[in-house]
Design a protein around this motif. Structure first.
Motif, short mmCIF file in Angstrom:
data_model
loop_
_atom_site.label_atom_id
_atom_site.label_comp_id
_atom_site.label_asym_id
_atom_site.label_seq_id
_atom_site.Cartn_x
_atom_site.Cartn_y
_atom_site.Cartn_z
N GLY A 1 32.18 24.79 3.79
CA GLY A 1 33.38 25.56 4.05
C GLY A 1 34.19 25.81 2.80
N LEU A 2 34.28 24.81 1.93
CA LEU A 2 35.02 24.95 0.69
C LEU A 2 34.35 25.95 -0.24
N ARG A 3 33.04 25.93 -0.31
CA ARG A 3 32.31 26.81 -1.23
C ARG A 3 32.34 28.27 -0.77
N THR A 4 32.52 28.51 0.52
CA THR A 4 32.52 29.88 1.04
C THR A 4 33.92 30.39 1.35
N GLY A 5 34.95 29.58 1.07
CA GLY A 5 36.32 30.00 1.32
C GLY A 5 36.70 30.02 2.78
N ASN A 6 36.01 29.23 3.61
CA ASN A 6 36.23 29.21 5.05
C ASN A 6 37.38 28.25 5.40
N ALA A 7 38.61 28.74 5.25
CA ALA A 7 39.78 27.90 5.50
C ALA A 7 39.89 27.50 6.98
N ASP A 8 39.53 28.42 7.87
CA ASP A 8 39.59 28.10 9.30
C ASP A 8 38.61 26.97 9.65
N GLY A 9 37.45 26.99 9.03
CA GLY A 9 36.47 25.93 9.28
C GLY A 9 36.96 24.57 8.80
N ILE A 10 37.62 24.55 7.64
CA ILE A 10 38.17 23.30 7.12
C ILE A 10 39.25 22.78 8.07
N ARG A 11 40.11 23.71 8.53
CA ARG A 11 41.16 23.32 9.48
C ARG A 11 40.55 22.73 10.75
N ASP A 12 39.54 23.38 11.29
CA ASP A 12 38.94 22.90 12.54
C ASP A 12 38.31 21.53 12.37
N ARG A 13 37.70 21.29 11.20
CA ARG A 13 37.07 19.98 10.98
C ARG A 13 38.12 18.88 10.86
N LEU A 14 39.20 19.14 10.12
CA LEU A 14 40.25 18.14 10.02
C LEU A 14 40.90 17.89 11.38
N THR A 15 41.09 18.94 12.16
CA THR A 15 41.66 18.78 13.50
C THR A 15 40.76 17.92 14.37
N ALA A 16 39.43 18.17 14.30
CA ALA A 16 38.48 17.36 15.08
C ALA A 16 38.48 15.91 14.62
N LEU A 17 38.65 15.71 13.34
CA LEU A 17 38.66 14.35 12.81
C LEU A 17 39.89 13.58 13.29
N PHE A 18 41.06 14.22 13.24
CA PHE A 18 42.26 13.56 13.77
C PHE A 18 42.11 13.28 15.26
N ALA A 19 41.51 14.20 15.99
CA ALA A 19 41.36 14.04 17.43
C ALA A 19 40.43 12.89 17.79
N SER A 20 39.51 12.55 16.89
CA SER A 20 38.54 11.49 17.18
C SER A 20 39.10 10.10 16.96
N LEU A 21 40.30 10.00 16.35
CA LEU A 21 40.89 8.69 16.11
C LEU A 21 41.36 8.06 17.42
#
Length: 527
Positions: free
Chosen positions: A399-419
């Motif tokens: 996601g970082l290499r392709t400029g996919n900001a929405d993908g980075i956001r979704d992954r961080l959101t999923a990570l917080f949700a898994s706590l």
């Protein structure tokens, strides 16, 4: 030839058992195994060199101490003495012998086939005491006692057995002090040095060489040893990994070197990982993947250790802290150092304090990738086997290499949700939320640092996180219970993008706000 009882602490799979087997062969007089080696020259004028001594080698790697054993009983009549000191091998009173006693009993039975036994000796301690004296009497030479991985039973056993196992050690090995006249040499190894285990307090002349300049390279492989002994293997690995020889040596150093067991000492490579890389002709996390120590996970979970402190250079300890380990000590640093997850990076002579950090990339990224999810209790129960962990660095990096900001956001959101949701004392809720918020951000981007240039900052004047790829520069600013707009304003007001003004890459500024009540991201703005 210069002492008698020694102790050496080194991480698992670092060559302790190989070193002890070498000592065993030397004291058994197997000169043919040492021909051409330095020791034959060093001892050529010593009439006792390679003399054959009775050797008692305790190998505690042979036991499984994770749970109580069944089906073997203590001898009746010993009662509390058997429990408090040690145990007899057999009996009919229904009291079960634990794994540690079974291992000791197995060793004693082997030696009793050689030196005999006395039926009057009912306990393990009396049997061992008898063997030491008989070996001396029968051979005319004092005994050599080698104890390999003494602490395995203490680290891996059920916590309910801790006191029992310590009592067994006290009962069996206390005779090493009283039988000093019958001993030629004693050497004990382990991962940790338990300060309260009487095997150390009873041996008041015990010399701990774990933090000793003379022996800082006694286990492990130095760079010179690697270059001298494994030159063909380096060339083969370089060819297999499509690298130049110089690139391969540099990668080996980054992955496996960096262990220091004395201040400013020469670094040593992890021998297990280095040899595996040569054999399999592939870089891999061999040491880390060979087993996650449950005792370390348990300690880290109990203490809520701040993993950020390691990379921030805030982990320090004095010599006593590094040398001794107490199971009731809430500080996990001694255990992390002795088990190989931290090493000495620097030494402050004025305050006699060590600065500690990860020894190499294998440990750093292995720790972040494998231990931290357990430490944070990341919940994967609702995920299918095909689903990736939200902490998967590969997907983040794509996601970082392709400029996919929405993908980075979704992954961080999923990570917080898994706590997991913190339960218990409401007053501790805020502390847990703050810790999880910081750890998720820190760990996620530190893992990405294995593949892209990542800087995670805490100091004012720099963005919280800066990530650079070939086409993008990402500037992240995270806020908690404020607003993403405020985060973006800080990026502008502080001039975080100025160093990249002449850069041809695309600059992405991301303001993020974390909502404590929802325990997740509620605002994400990209400009």
């Amino acid at each position: 030839t210069q002492g008698k009882p020694y102790f050496l602490s080194r991480p698992r799979r670092f060559g302790k058992s190989l070193f002890l087997s070498t000592l065993k062969a030397y004291f058994e007089g197997k000169r043919e195994l040492f021909e051409g080696l330095v020791i034959t020259e060093l001892t050529k004028n010593d009439p006792d060199s390679f003399a054959e001594y009775p050797v008692f080698y305790f190998d505690f790697n042979r036991g499984n101490y994770s749970k109580p054993e069944a089906g073997i009983h203590r001898e009746s009549g010993d009662g509390a003495d058997a429990v408090g000191k040690d145990a007899a091998p057999d009996g009919t009173d229904g009291t079960k012998m634990q794994a540690i006693e079974m291992v000791i009993d197995m060793h004693l039975r082997e030696w009793e086939q050689v030196y005999g036994s006395d039926p009057a000796n009912k306990t393990l301690a009396l049997r061992f005491d008898y063997l030491l004296k008989e070996a001396h009497r029968q051979t005319g030479r004092r005994a050599v006692v080698l104890v390999d991985e003494y602490d395995k039973a203490l680290l891996e056993s059920d916590p309910e057995l801790d006191e029992h196992n310590r009592a067994v050690f006290k009962g069996v090995f206390s005779c090493l002090k009283s039988d000093d006249a019958h001993l030629k040499f004693v050497f004990i190894t382990g991962v940790t040095k338990f300060s309260k285990v009487s095997i150390f307090s009873d041996l008041n002349q015990l010399e701990d060489i774990s933090l000793d300049r003379r022996f800082s390279c006694i286990c492990g492989i130095t760079e010179r040893e690697m270059l001298d002994a494994f030159s063909p293997e380096i060339d083969s690995l370089a060819l297999a990994e499509d690298m130049s020889r110089e690139e391969c040596i540099s990668a080996l150093k980054t992955m496996y070197d960096g262990y220091h067991f004395f201040e400013n000492s020469e670094g040593v490579y992890n021998p297990f990982s280095l040899l595996n890389a040569f054999v399999k002709q592939k870089f891999g996390s061999y040491w880390f993947e060979s087993g996650t120590p449950t005792f370390l996970i348990r300690k880290l979970q109990e203490t809520g250790f701040d993993v950020k402190a390691i990379t921030d250079g805030k982990v320090t300890a004095d010599e006593r802290t590094l040398s001794d380990y107490r199971s009731d000590d809430p500080n996990p640093v001694p255990l992390m150092y002795q088990s190989g997850y931290l090493t000495i990076l620097d030494y402050d002579r004025e305050f006699r304090s060590y600065e500690l950090g990860y020894p190499n990339d294998e440990v750093k990224y292995g720790f972040l990738k494998n231990l931290v999810p357990m430490l944070l209790n990341l919940n994967r129960s609702g995920m299918s086997p095909e689903e990736e962990s939200p902490l998967d660095a590969r997907s983040f990096v794509k996601g970082l290499r392709t400029g996919n900001a929405d993908g980075i956001r979704d992954r961080l959101t999923a990570l917080f949700a898994s706590l997991p949701y913190p339960e218990g004392d409401p007053e501790k809720f805020d502390k847990y939320v703050e810790r999880d918020f910081q750890n998720v951000i820190y760990i996620s981007f530190m893992l990405m640092g294995q593949y892209v240039k990542t800087q995670v900052h805490n100091a004012a004047g720099r963005a919280d996180v800066i990530v650079e790829t070939s086409d993008y520069v990402w500037l992240f600013e995270f806020k908690r219970d404020k607003s993403a707009t405020e985060a973006l304003r800080q990026i502008e007001d502080k001039g975080y993008a100025l160093p990249y003004a002449a850069d041809s890459r695309t600059i992405l500024k991301i303001g993020v706000n974390f909502d404590s009540g929802k325990r997740n991201i509620n605002e994400w703005i990209v400009v």
